[in-house]
Design a protein around this motif. Structure first.
Motif, PDB file in Angstrom:
ATOM      1  N   VAL A 185       0.833  -1.196   0.000  1.00 43.64           N
ATOM      2  CA  VAL A 185       0.000   0.000   0.000  1.00 43.64           C
ATOM      3  C   VAL A 185       0.868   1.247   0.000  1.00 43.64           C
ATOM      4  O   VAL A 185       0.591   2.217  -0.702  1.00 43.64           O
ATOM      5  CB  VAL A 185      -0.952  -0.002   1.214  1.00 43.64           C
ATOM      6  N   GLU A 186       1.928   1.223   0.810  1.00 40.92           N
ATOM      7  CA  GLU A 186       2.849   2.359   0.817  1.00 40.92           C
ATOM      8  C   GLU A 186       3.432   2.589  -0.569  1.00 40.92           C
ATOM      9  O   GLU A 186       3.514   3.727  -1.059  1.00 40.92           O
ATOM     10  CB  GLU A 186       3.977   2.117   1.819  1.00 40.92           C
ATOM     11  N   GLU A 187       3.835   1.509  -1.203  1.00 42.51           N
ATOM     12  CA  GLU A 187       4.411   1.629  -2.540  1.00 42.51           C
ATOM     13  C   GLU A 187       3.375   2.146  -3.538  1.00 42.51           C
ATOM     14  O   GLU A 187       3.684   2.967  -4.406  1.00 42.51           O
ATOM     15  CB  GLU A 187       4.957   0.282  -2.990  1.00 42.51           C
ATOM     16  N   ALA A 188       2.137   1.666  -3.390  1.00 38.55           N
ATOM     17  CA  ALA A 188       1.085   2.133  -4.297  1.00 38.55           C
ATOM     18  C   ALA A 188       0.841   3.626  -4.127  1.00 38.55           C
ATOM     19  O   ALA A 188       0.646   4.353  -5.105  1.00 38.55           O
ATOM     20  CB  ALA A 188      -0.208   1.353  -4.040  1.00 38.55           C
ATOM     21  N   ASP A 189       0.869   4.100  -2.884  1.00 34.85           N
ATOM     22  CA  ASP A 189       0.689   5.536  -2.649  1.00 34.85           C
ATOM     23  C   ASP A 189       1.829   6.344  -3.248  1.00 34.85           C
ATOM     24  O   ASP A 189       1.610   7.418  -3.822  1.00 34.85           O
ATOM     25  CB  ASP A 189       0.596   5.810  -1.148  1.00 34.85           C
ATOM     26  N   ARG A 190       3.058   5.835  -3.097  1.00 34.56           N
ATOM     27  CA  ARG A 190       4.207   6.551  -3.681  1.00 34.56           C
ATOM     28  C   ARG A 190       4.110   6.594  -5.196  1.00 34.56           C
ATOM     29  O   ARG A 190       4.402   7.606  -5.831  1.00 34.56           O
ATOM     30  CB  ARG A 190       5.515   5.902  -3.231  1.00 34.56           C
ATOM     31  N   GLU A 191       3.711   5.474  -5.780  1.00 37.02           N
ATOM     32  CA  GLU A 191       3.576   5.433  -7.238  1.00 37.02           C
ATOM     33  C   GLU A 191       2.474   6.384  -7.712  1.00 37.02           C
ATOM     34  O   GLU A 191       2.612   7.050  -8.740  1.00 37.02           O
ATOM     35  CB  GLU A 191       3.274   4.005  -7.688  1.00 37.02           C
ATOM     36  N   ALA A 192       1.380   6.434  -6.944  1.00 41.53           N
ATOM     37  CA  ALA A 192       0.303   7.351  -7.313  1.00 41.53           C
ATOM     38  C   ALA A 192       0.764   8.801  -7.233  1.00 41.53           C
ATOM     39  O   ALA A 192       0.418   9.628  -8.086  1.00 41.53           O
ATOM     40  CB  ALA A 192      -0.906   7.127  -6.407  1.00 41.53           C
ATOM     41  N   GLU A 193       1.533   9.121  -6.202  1.00 43.43           N
ATOM     42  CA  GLU A 193       2.060  10.481  -6.074  1.00 43.43           C
ATOM     43  C   GLU A 193       2.988  10.820  -7.231  1.00 43.43           C
ATOM     44  O   GLU A 193       2.954  11.927  -7.781  1.00 43.43           O
ATOM     45  CB  GLU A 193       2.794  10.623  -4.748  1.00 43.43           C
ATOM     46  N   ALA A 194       3.817   9.838  -7.627  1.00 45.89           N
ATOM     47  CA  ALA A 194       4.719  10.056  -8.761  1.00 45.89           C
ATOM     48  C   ALA A 194       3.925  10.255 -10.049  1.00 45.89           C
ATOM     49  O   ALA A 194       4.285  11.088 -10.896  1.00 45.89           O
ATOM     50  CB  ALA A 194       5.681   8.879  -8.907  1.00 45.89           C
ATOM     51  N   GLU A 195       2.838   9.506 -10.212  1.00 46.33           N
ATOM     52  CA  GLU A 195       2.006   9.660 -11.403  1.00 46.33           C
ATOM     53  C   GLU A 195       1.363  11.035 -11.439  1.00 46.33           C
ATOM     54  O   GLU A 195       1.267  11.670 -12.494  1.00 46.33           O
ATOM     55  CB  GLU A 195       0.932   8.570 -11.446  1.00 46.33           C
ATOM     56  N   ALA A 196       0.899  11.495 -10.272  1.00 44.89           N
ATOM     57  CA  ALA A 196       0.286  12.822 -10.219  1.00 44.89           C
ATOM     58  C   ALA A 196       1.305  13.899 -10.576  1.00 44.89           C
ATOM     59  O   ALA A 196       0.987  14.862 -11.295  1.00 44.89           O
ATOM     60  CB  ALA A 196      -0.292  13.077  -8.828  1.00 44.89           C
ATOM     61  N   GLU A 197       2.533  13.762 -10.091  1.00 44.08           N
ATOM     62  CA  GLU A 197       3.579  14.733 -10.413  1.00 44.08           C
ATOM     63  C   GLU A 197       3.912  14.699 -11.900  1.00 44.08           C
ATOM     64  O   GLU A 197       4.122  15.738 -12.531  1.00 44.08           O
ATOM     65  CB  GLU A 197       4.826  14.450  -9.579  1.00 44.08           C
ATOM     66  N   LEU A 198       3.966  13.484 -12.475  1.00 43.00           N
ATOM     67  CA  LEU A 198       4.240  13.358 -13.906  1.00 43.00           C
ATOM     68  C   LEU A 198       3.148  14.031 -14.721  1.00 43.00           C
ATOM     69  O   LEU A 198       3.426  14.791 -15.659  1.00 43.00           O
ATOM     70  CB  LEU A 198       4.340  11.881 -14.292  1.00 43.00           C
ATOM     71  N   LEU A 199       1.888  13.770 -14.360  1.00 44.48           N
ATOM     72  CA  LEU A 199       0.783  14.347 -15.113  1.00 44.48           C
ATOM     73  C   LEU A 199       0.760  15.865 -14.973  1.00 44.48           C
ATOM     74  O   LEU A 199       0.527  16.583 -15.955  1.00 44.48           O
ATOM     75  CB  LEU A 199      -0.536  13.738 -14.635  1.00 44.48           C
ATOM     76  N   ASP A 200       1.012  16.375 -13.767  1.00 41.41           N
ATOM     77  CA  ASP A 200       1.093  17.826 -13.583  1.00 41.41           C
ATOM     78  C   ASP A 200       2.174  18.433 -14.468  1.00 41.41           C
ATOM     79  O   ASP A 200       1.962  19.449 -15.132  1.00 41.41           O
ATOM     80  CB  ASP A 200       1.398  18.153 -12.116  1.00 41.41           C
ATOM     81  N   ALA A 201       3.353  17.811 -14.451  1.00 37.58           N
ATOM     82  CA  ALA A 201       4.462  18.330 -15.266  1.00 37.58           C
ATOM     83  C   ALA A 201       4.124  18.273 -16.747  1.00 37.58           C
ATOM     84  O   ALA A 201       4.456  19.193 -17.510  1.00 37.58           O
ATOM     85  CB  ALA A 201       5.734  17.528 -14.980  1.00 37.58           C
ATOM     86  N   ALA A 202       3.455  17.199 -17.172  1.00 37.33           N
ATOM     87  CA  ALA A 202       3.080  17.078 -18.581  1.00 37.33           C
ATOM     88  C   ALA A 202       2.107  18.179 -18.979  1.00 37.33           C
ATOM     89  O   ALA A 202       2.229  18.774 -20.061  1.00 37.33           O
ATOM     90  CB  ALA A 202       2.460  15.705 -18.843  1.00 37.33           C
ATOM     91  N   LEU A 203       1.149  18.480 -18.108  1.00 31.27           N
ATOM     92  CA  LEU A 203       0.171  19.528 -18.426  1.00 31.27           C
ATOM     93  C   LEU A 203       0.830  20.906 -18.474  1.00 31.27           C
ATOM     94  O   LEU A 203       0.487  21.733 -19.326  1.00 31.27           O
ATOM     95  CB  LEU A 203      -0.955  19.514 -17.392  1.00 31.27           C
ATOM     96  N   VAL A 204       1.782  21.158 -17.570  1.00 33.48           N
ATOM     97  CA  VAL A 204       2.497  22.443 -17.598  1.00 33.48           C
ATOM     98  C   VAL A 204       3.307  22.563 -18.888  1.00 33.48           C
ATOM     99  O   VAL A 204       3.294  23.610 -19.556  1.00 33.48           O
ATOM    100  CB  VAL A 204       3.413  22.586 -16.368  1.00 33.48           C
ATOM    101  N   ASN A 205       4.021  21.498 -19.259  1.00 38.67           N
ATOM    102  CA  ASN A 205       4.810  21.543 -20.493  1.00 38.67           C
ATOM    103  C   ASN A 205       3.916  21.683 -21.716  1.00 38.67           C
ATOM    104  O   ASN A 205       4.237  22.417 -22.660  1.00 38.67           O
ATOM    105  CB  ASN A 205       5.675  20.291 -20.612  1.00 38.67           C
ATOM    106  N   LEU A 206       2.781  20.988 -21.697  1.00 33.76           N
ATOM    107  CA  LEU A 206       1.846  21.093 -22.817  1.00 33.76           C
ATOM    108  C   LEU A 206       1.296  22.517 -22.911  1.00 33.76           C
ATOM    109  O   LEU A 206       1.165  23.079 -24.005  1.00 33.76           O
ATOM    110  CB  LEU A 206       0.712  20.091 -22.620  1.00 33.76           C
ATOM    111  N   TYR A 207       1.021  23.102 -21.773  1.00 31.11           N
ATOM    112  CA  TYR A 207       0.546  24.497 -21.705  1.00 31.11           C
ATOM    113  C   TYR A 207       1.605  25.434 -22.285  1.00 31.11           C
ATOM    114  O   TYR A 207       1.296  26.307 -23.109  1.00 31.11           O
ATOM    115  CB  TYR A 207       0.265  24.818 -20.243  1.00 31.11           C
ATOM    116  N   ALA A 208       2.853  25.262 -21.859  1.00 31.17           N
ATOM    117  CA  ALA A 208       3.921  26.140 -22.341  1.00 31.17           C
ATOM    118  C   ALA A 208       4.182  25.942 -23.831  1.00 31.17           C
ATOM    119  O   ALA A 208       4.337  26.914 -24.583  1.00 31.17           O
ATOM    120  CB  ALA A 208       5.201  25.897 -21.540  1.00 31.17           C
TER     121      ALA A 208
END
Length: 529
Positions: A185-208
């Motif tokens: 579960v801990e690992e799943a939460d970390r992976e989910a957090e990493a996915e959220a950060e990746l998606l945020d970064a992708a949206l910012v780059n796509l915006y720019a």
């Protein structure tokens, strides 16, 4: 979304009325609203607020969806309606805790939020939901859409607890982490957090990327022009912007290409889920590619031959819609980022305009300058710009370059104001260039000091904008070739950036003796009283 360290370029936004109409037409929000209206006085729900099985079947039928996938889509829309407050759950605490899953524990009824916008929803549906929210307050609609977007983003990156190894209710004492949770579960939460950060970064780059290309492409697709959103960005380009180090941009290693491929596959899954929100328009990866081996997928850009357009198209492309541009900007500003909108500067002073436009791309600078000039009498605007350009600070060269670009949009009505600064040591060279380019008569020849001062000022502005670029290297090479005695005189120029410019020439000039002479001149400039 974390605030981006990037200097975000300005974007164009549609009116709130049009954006609200498009928000109502977004498939996921449309379904949530339809189910809220379908719920009527009440619908039975279990302790988690989810529809009972027979109600879920009826909800899917209401939406015109069939089969297990249709019921899953209906369940998603129902969850959005509950999470955003369109539907309000009425479940007693005792029933919530004691009722088995799948049995009725309470009811869901339309909430106050739906009451506020319900009439507008019906009217917008009657008009096709395309260009307005009818009777609904557009700000309420957009707030609702943003709430739905946050729910969808969270769902897209949420941990998949259903597929974790082990039994969460069983004896996992040997598998507990430091906080008492199973390690998986801990690992799943970390992976989910990493996915959220990746998606945020992708949206910012796509915006720019979208904002930087706005107005620069020769022509957008018919879909892009109708929607008003950004240009399509190939999925490999977006993934590479998240992974590829600048030093490997030309010759990426095999490991980097593999990482780009992995990011592409992750983004493909996210964008498939998010297209229904109206955030993006997405052409997904070819399913056959996803089934191929990693080596075959990573071959994009890694083989001896450049892929053609048809091959690149198989890897998918994504673009922000006009609604998506609005949504990403709202998330950025909530996180504290500065994300300007074209038109923000229309009412500011000339001093503030020159200070802000130095960081804008060319098309954004022109568009913002035109909006600023639309509110002013041309001759007076020219005089204000020239006064604001008389700056001796570090950003003075950039301000004068921007001033010259804005003056070019005014035309002949600026001539009197330009002639008034012909004798100004900081603006006289700029004035002569402006007048000469327009074929004006009686333009006095510049003094040698003025020529050198303008040269230093121009190179300083280029350094501030692009650093040690190839274009600047070509400029300084050509400049030195035209003036044999350049270094003998340039160090004496009374400009704050003289030494920095001469040092840059020393770095950029390909001829070693010339570069040495430039560095020597820079030393003399710094040593001058």
């Amino acid at each position: 979304m974390s605030a981006s360290p990037l200097a975000l370029p300005p974007v164009r936004l549609l009116s709130v009325d049009v954006l609200a109409g498009r928000a109502l037409a977004a498939p996921l929000l449309d379904r949530a609203l339809r189910l809220t209206r379908w719920a009527g006085q009440e619908r039975r729900v279990d302790g988690m607020g989810e529809l009972l099985d027979d109600e879920l079947v009826a909800a899917a039928e209401e939406l015109g969806l069939a089969g297990g996938e249709g019921q899953a889509d209906a369940a998603q829309a129902w969850g959005i309606a509950v999470d955003t407050g369109l539907l309000v759950l009425e479940i007693e605490e005792e029933a919530e805790e004691s009722t088995p899953p799948g049995e009725a524990a309470g009811r869901a009824v339309p909430g106050e939020l739906y009451a506020r916008i319900g009439g507008g929803v019906a009217a917008a549906e009657g008009a096709g939901g395309a260009e307005g929210a009818a009777g609904a307050d557009p700000h309420d609609v957009l707030d609702l859409w943003l709430g739905m977007l946050e729910c969808a983003l969270a769902e897209s990156t949420a941990p998949d607890f259903d597929n974790l190894p082990g039994d969460l209710d069983g004896d996992l004492a040997g598998d507990l982490g430091g906080d008492g949770l199973p390690v998986s579960v801990e690992e799943a939460d970390r992976e989910a957090e990493a996915e959220a950060e990746l998606l945020d970064a992708a949206l910012v780059n796509l915006y720019a990327l979208s904002a930087m290309e706005d107005g620069e492409a020769a022509a957008g697709s018919a879909e892009q022009e109708a929607d008003g959103g950004g240009p399509a960005v190939p999925l490999p380009v977006l993934a590479a912007s998240l992974v590829l180090p600048e030093e490997e941009a030309e010759q990426p290693s095999e490991e980097v290409l593999e990482e780009v491929t992995a990011v592409m596959l992750r983004l493909d899954g996210h964008f498939r889920l998010l297209e229904g929100t109206g955030l993006v328009a997405y052409t997904p990866m070819d399913d056959a590619l996803i089934e191929e081996t990693d080596d075959e997928v990573a071959a994009l850009g890694g083989g001896p031959d450049e892929p053609d357009d048809d091959e690149i198209a198989r890897y998918g492309a994504v673009r922000l819609t006009a609604l998506g541009t609005y949504g990403v900007r709202e998330r950025l500003t909530d996180a504290g980022a500065y994300a300007p909108v074209l038109g923000d500067l229309a009412g500011v002073s000339a001093d503030d305009l020159l200070g802000a436009l130095g960081g804008y791309p060319d098309h954004g600078l022109r568009a913002e300058a035109e909006l600023w000039l639309d509110r002013r009498e041309p001759a007076k605007a020219a005089a204000e710009l020239l006064a604001a350009a008389q700056d001796d600070g570090a950003d003075g060269p950039t301000r004068r370059l921007v001033c010259q670009q804005v003056l070019a949009l005014i035309g002949a009505q600026a001539e009197n104001a330009v002639r008034d600064v012909l004798d100004d040591p900081r603006l006289g060279g700029l004035a002569r260039v402006w007048l000469t380019e327009r074929g004006a008569s009686d333009v006095p020849a510049p003094t040698t000091d003025m020529v050198y001062w303008l040269t230093i000022d121009t190179i300083a502005a280029q350094l501030a904008a692009d650093g040690d670029s190839d274009e600047l290297a070509s400029l300084v090479t050509e400049l030195v070739a035209r003036h044999e005695e350049f270094f003998a005189d340039a160090w004496r120029v009374d400009h704050p950036a003289t030494a920095a410019v001469l040092e840059a020439i020393g770095r950029l000039h390909p001829d070693r003796p010339t570069a040495k002479a430039s560095r020597k001149a820079a030393f003399k400039a710094r040593s001058r009283p």
